[in-house]
Design an enzyme around this catalytic site. Structure first.
Site, PDB file in Angstrom:
ATOM      1  N   ASN A 115     -67.263  -2.947  39.431  1.00  0.00           N
ATOM      2  CA  ASN A 115     -67.945  -2.734  38.055  1.00  0.00           C
ATOM      3  C   ASN A 115     -69.598  -2.163  38.503  1.00  0.00           C
ATOM      4  O   ASN A 115     -69.982  -1.461  37.580  1.00  0.00           O
ATOM      5  CB  ASN A 115     -68.337  -4.355  37.448  1.00  0.00           C
ATOM      6  CG  ASN A 115     -67.240  -4.715  36.620  1.00  0.00           C
ATOM      7  OD1 ASN A 115     -66.800  -3.961  35.730  1.00  0.00           O
ATOM      8  ND2 ASN A 115     -66.666  -5.880  36.915  1.00  0.00           N
ATOM      9  N   GLY A 118     -67.019  -4.840  47.707  1.00  0.00           N
ATOM     10  CA  GLY A 118     -66.454  -5.682  48.506  1.00  0.00           C
ATOM     11  C   GLY A 118     -64.920  -4.810  48.864  1.00  0.00           C
ATOM     12  O   GLY A 118     -64.402  -4.019  47.950  1.00  0.00           O
ATOM     13  N   ASP A 124     -60.523  -8.415  42.032  1.00  0.00           N
ATOM     14  CA  ASP A 124     -60.895  -9.072  40.726  1.00  0.00           C
ATOM     15  C   ASP A 124     -60.033  -8.785  39.736  1.00  0.00           C
ATOM     16  O   ASP A 124     -59.778  -9.621  38.657  1.00  0.00           O
ATOM     17  CB  ASP A 124     -62.312  -9.316  40.576  1.00  0.00           C
ATOM     18  CG  ASP A 124     -63.093  -9.653  41.681  1.00  0.00           C
ATOM     19  OD1 ASP A 124     -62.588 -10.262  42.512  1.00  0.00           O
ATOM     20  OD2 ASP A 124     -64.484  -9.436  41.581  1.00  0.00           O
TER      21      ASP A 124
END
Length: 383
Positions: free
Chosen positions: A104, A10, A134
């Site tokens: 990640n 994202g 995040d």
């Protein structure tokens, strides 16, 4: 030698600033000739969709201040057979450096490609440039994108709070759905301006902590009785026992609870009889570039540039990482962080950063976050 740079996952409000930093540093590096951008992450390498970037500095400068991944994002799941195909494609173009801007999933991809190339005796350096709102990557103090998203959510909570005060005789409960994955960094940032129990938001849930529907309803009723209205922060990955969930135990990121606040609103209305409103900014957390943090923009650029420097020196299989030197005055440096034991691991919000009793950030978290949001804490006036 040549360079390929790609973006994945994202977008964030500053993802293109890292791209700009990497490209401009590559141009300044004598040993580098051609710089390519891969469309839609590693998919662009596999499908031979590479575009030259050497002559696109003006476009990259403009793009660096806008949201959205200008090369196109990707959530492609790498297969074992893709590793050789990607390395072969890179070799065909004499590419010796591949920089992957992402979270990640991208760190896992970088690690897998590094291992394959090393075992095959290929001289290609793979570098991860961190990116995620995040803030859940190990090996770095924080991630580009988080500061801007934290600034956005801490601001809108106060703006919506003033609207609630204006409509207190009518609207009773406001639910704000917050992104942030399985870690509570962004949810906690929503309460940056909160100093007292009655300040907005009165109720903050973190995705690391499961809660029962009955406890949630009790929290709402208690806050409403005490303050006449209640604002609740709802992580989109919150796990609520007793509420129908879209979460998949083995794949929580793929089956997240988007829209969970609407389900909660139904329960609050039917069980407590309170009028509710739901605000779910969704991708605004990733795209509100008009509130981008100056600190965030600067560090995103620096990380992109340093990735090229580390790779040119021969580093591979790691991430360019931010190390905090001090809070006041704020200072950071960029180090190399090996991905061997941290790729793909999600970093939770530390317990000592959160005052669970009063549902507000601890002083340690305020000191951590303030520099990343340019020291801006919005406190509207109420007469």
């Amino acid at each position: 030698m040549n360079v390929v740079i790609a973006q994945s996952g994202g977008p964030t409000p500053v993802i293109n600033m890292s791209l700009r930093g990497a490209v401009e540093q590559a141009i300044r590096t004598d040993s580098i000739r051609e710089i390519y951008g891969s469309r839609n992450g590693v998919e662009g390498i596999l499908d031979n969709r590479l575009i030259p970037l050497n002559d696109k500095l003006a476009e990259l400068e403009q793009a660096s201040l806008q949201p959205g991944a200008v090369l196109g994002g990707s959530r492609y799941s790498l297969r074992e057979e893709d590793l050789q195909a990607i390395v072969d494609r890179l070799e065909e173009r004499n590419v010796r450096i591949f920089c992957y801007i992402g979270g990640n999933g991208s760190s896992r991809t970088v690690m897998a490609l590094h291992r394959y190339a090393s075992e095959a005796g290929k001289d290609i350096r793979f570098v991860h440039i961190p990116k995620t709102i995040d803030n859940d990557l190990y090996g770095t103090d924080h991630t580009p994108g988080y500061g801007s998203a934290a600034k956005f959510v801490s601001h809108i909570v106060q703006w919506i709070g003033m609207d609630m005060v204006s409509m207190k005789t009518y609207d009773k409960v406001e639910l704000i759905e917050v992104m942030g994955g399985n870690s509570g960094w962004l949810a906690a940032a929503s309460a940056l301006a909160k100093q007292n129990e009655e300040d907005f938001p009165q109720i903050v849930y973190l995705p690391e902590k499961e809660i029962s529907l009955e406890a949630l309803l009790a929290d709402v009723e208690k806050a409403y009785q005490r303050f006449g209205c209640a604002m609740m922060i709802v992580p989109d990955h919150l796990k609520i026992s007793g509420l129908q969930s879209d979460m998949k135990p083995n794949h929580p990121r793929q089956g997240y609870n988007g829209g969970i606040s609407s389900k909660m609103a139904v329960e609050i209305r039917s069980r407590l009889g309170l009028k509710t409103r739901v605000t779910a900014p969704g991708t605004l957390y990733r795209s509100m570039s008009c509130l981008a943090s100056e600190c965030d923009l600067s560090e995103a650029y620096r990380l992109g540039a340093e990735a090229i420097k580390f790779a040119e020196e021969g580093r591979s299989g790691g991430m360019v990482a931010l190390t905090r030197l001090s809070d006041q005055p704020y200072a950071s440096r960029i180090d190399w962080s090996d991905l061997k034991n941290i790729a793909g691991q999600e970093k939770p919000l530390p317990d000592h950063y959160w005052d669970a009793v009063n549902q507000m950030p601890a002083e340690a978290f305020r000191n951590y976050l303030l520099p990343l949001v340019d020291g801006q804490v919005l406190k509207p006036i109420s007469l």
